[in-house]
Design an enzyme around this catalytic site. Structure first.
Site, PDB file in Angstrom:
ATOM      1  CG  HIS A  31      -1.996   1.045   1.134  1.00 54.54           C
ATOM      2  ND1 HIS A  31      -2.939   1.059   0.125  1.00 54.54           N
ATOM      3  CD2 HIS A  31      -2.273   2.123   1.910  1.00 54.54           C
ATOM      4  CE1 HIS A  31      -3.745   2.091   0.299  1.00 54.54           C
ATOM      5  NE2 HIS A  31      -3.364   2.751   1.370  1.00 54.54           N
ATOM      6  CD  GLN A  36      -0.766  10.175   1.578  1.00 53.90           C
ATOM      7  OE1 GLN A  36      -0.463   9.494   2.553  1.00 53.90           O
ATOM      8  NE2 GLN A  36      -2.004  10.195   1.103  1.00 53.90           N
ATOM      9  CG  HIS A 180     -10.539   6.723  -1.533  1.00 56.05           C
ATOM     10  ND1 HIS A 180     -11.170   6.981  -0.339  1.00 56.05           N
ATOM     11  CD2 HIS A 180      -9.278   7.194  -1.405  1.00 56.05           C
ATOM     12  CE1 HIS A 180     -10.312   7.588   0.477  1.00 56.05           C
ATOM     13  NE2 HIS A 180      -9.166   7.733  -0.156  1.00 56.05           N
ATOM     14  NE  ARG A 183     -13.669   9.004   3.650  1.00 53.23           N
ATOM     15  CZ  ARG A 183     -12.615   8.302   4.039  1.00 53.23           C
ATOM     16  NH1 ARG A 183     -12.802   7.126   4.659  1.00 53.23           N
ATOM     17  NH2 ARG A 183     -11.394   8.715   3.813  1.00 53.23           N
ATOM     18  CG  HIS A 206      -8.071   3.474   1.808  1.00 59.92           C
ATOM     19  ND1 HIS A 206      -8.097   4.585   1.000  1.00 59.92           N
ATOM     20  CD2 HIS A 206      -6.757   3.226   2.056  1.00 59.92           C
ATOM     21  CE1 HIS A 206      -6.866   5.000   0.765  1.00 59.92           C
ATOM     22  NE2 HIS A 206      -6.028   4.193   1.376  1.00 59.92           N
ATOM     23  CG  HIS A 243      -5.811   1.242   6.821  1.00 54.64           C
ATOM     24  ND1 HIS A 243      -4.480   1.407   7.127  1.00 54.64           N
ATOM     25  CD2 HIS A 243      -6.088   2.180   5.856  1.00 54.64           C
ATOM     26  CE1 HIS A 243      -3.978   2.399   6.409  1.00 54.64           C
ATOM     27  NE2 HIS A 243      -4.927   2.882   5.628  1.00 54.64           N
ATOM     28  CG  ASP A 294      -1.226   4.409   4.168  1.00 55.68           C
ATOM     29  OD1 ASP A 294      -1.513   5.056   3.153  1.00 55.68           O
ATOM     30  OD2 ASP A 294      -2.007   4.311   5.122  1.00 55.68           O
TER      31      ASP A 294
HETATM   32 ZN   LIG Z   1      -3.976   4.613   2.037  1.00 54.93          ZN
END
Ligand SMILES: [Zn+2]
Length: 421
Positions: A31, A36, A180, A183, A206, A243, A294
């Site tokens: 992941h 990021q 994704h 939600r 996720h 997760h 991540d």
């Molecule tokens: Zn992620």
């Protein structure tokens, strides 16, 4: 540099002494959001007494809004060099930064994806590219916020991107699908995309990272997220649940029975204050799992595996939690688990990937095949990976990627642009 290796088929968690050092299989990173990496360490100042995942996300959105294909290429290249030097030989890129910051597609709608593909090709890491379907800003179906617009697709647009990328797949590139989160993907859209996927496509999502997400799902869909997914999708070994932090007993059993892999991201989950995965219960249920970095607050399989175990120890006030029948060594059991799930989660049967650990390092003095993995995982802070081989081609020698300096220079330039006010 492409020294052919002996082509030994490494089996999970085997390690052997060779003239070069201790040779072990390569590790898959299940992941990643490459961009990021550029904000690692930049969200560690308190902005609010109740700082949480949701306040971190504000910082992340500000950073996400500044990327273009060139800066994504520079940051991903740096990240992939760091991954290779740390012993990861493959990465699953959960990629949602698709469009220009105002939400309009680039002239080439796959431009951002191609930046990741180029970074992987140039550095030599295996890439499982997972273009992300991202449609709504919450379980109530609200439209994407301003800063989420560059993530968004409708179903047709998403499938066009998926097909475009799928045509690029090759020896070191697989293309799968990422939803994704529940939600961000309405049920009808999820069903439409799943029905259109090729049978061998990997599917990542996720799920249940945050208590707030569980509460919203309960309020609007009457079920917890994993419960909802178990009832509304045919979960199987093609699926990777990222997760899966907040689970009840039925969800633990349901995931294990489905054959899906859980991608646990211990350093990010710790950094974001997510909560602790129910590792012991998942192992007892026979569940598959692997590791991911991540948000890339850390890029080290050693640290992911060590903190996976340490979190459990801190919570239970006991030692040596991640063991299995016939496998009392925690490091070996963890490494074996991470390796076993990799083919189904990544789509690669990477048996010709290998890493070689420095047998001359003091912490491996007088090591044996029975203790070398435990020493590597639990006592090392200095990187011990000396060589890395991907698909039989050497990509790290003497602990260094040959492009380390050039890539770091481009990364520094990109960071200066990204952080400019
Ligand atoms: Zn992620």
């Amino acid at each position: 540099m492409s020294t052919p290796t002996a082509g030994s088929a490494a089996t999970p968690a085997t390690i052997e002494r060779t003239p070069e050092g201790w040779r072990a299989p390569g590790i898959a990173n299940l992941h990643s959001h490459a961009f990021q990496r550029a904000m690692a360490g930049l969200a560690e100042r308190q902005t609010h007494p109740e700082d949480s995942f949701w306040t971190w996300r504000e910082t992340m959105y500000r950073m996400a809004g500044r990327f273009d294909p060139d800066s994504l290429h520079a940051v991903a290249s740096q990240l992939y060099v760091e991954m290779l030097e740390a012993g990861y030989t493959g990465v699953c890129e959960f990629h949602y930064l698709h469009h220009a910051p105002d939400g309009r597609p680039y002239d080439d709608p796959a431009a951002m994806s191609r930046a990741l593909i180029a970074a992987a090709r140039e550095t030599g890491i295996r890439l499982t590219l997972l273009p992300v379907l991202y449609m709504t800003g919450g379980f109530d179906g609200r439209p994407l916020g301003e800063r989420q617009k560059r993530f968004g697709h409708d179903v047709d647009g998403y499938l066009r991107l998926f097909e475009t990328l799928r045509a690029e797949a090759g020896d070191l590139l697989r293309v799968g699908c990422a939803l994704h989160s529940l939600r961000a993907v309405p049920p009808e859209a999820m069903h439409a995309v799943l029905a259109a996927l090729p049978a061998d496509a990997r599917i990542h999502i996720h799920i249940s990272e945050q208590i707030g997400e569980v509460q919203d799902c309960l309020a609007i869909r009457d079920l917890r997220p994993v419960e909802w997914l178990l009832r509304n999708a045919e979960l199987d070994a093609r699926w990777t649940l990222v997760h899966a932090t907040h689970l009840n007993d039925g969800e633990v059993d349901g995931i294990a029975r489905s054959g899906a892999t859980v991608a646990i991201c211990p350093t990010t989950e710790a950094n974001l204050g997510d909560g602790l995965f129910r590792l012991r219960d998942h192992l007892d249920a026979g569940g598959a799992w692997g590791i991911g970095s991540d948000s890339h607050i850390s890029v080290s399989p050693v640290e992911e595996l060590r903190w996976l175990e340490y979190g459990q120890r801190l919570a239970t006030r006991r030692r040596n939690i991640a063991v299995a029948p016939g496998s009392p060594g925690v490091g070996v059991t963890l490494l074996r688990g991470a390796l076993a799930s990799a083919p189904q989660a990544t789509g690669f049967d990477a048996t010709d990937d290998a890493i070689v650990l420095d047998a001359d390092a003091p912490i491996l003095a007088a090591a044996s095949a029975d203790d070398v993995i435990e020493r590597w995982i639990f006592s090392g802070n200095r990187p011990l990976v000396r060589e890395v081989h991907v698909a039989g081609r050497q990509v790290v020698a003497d602990g260094r990627h040959p492009q380390r300096d050039a890539v770091a220079g481009r990364y520094a330039d990109a960071l200066r642009r990204l952080l400019r006010d």
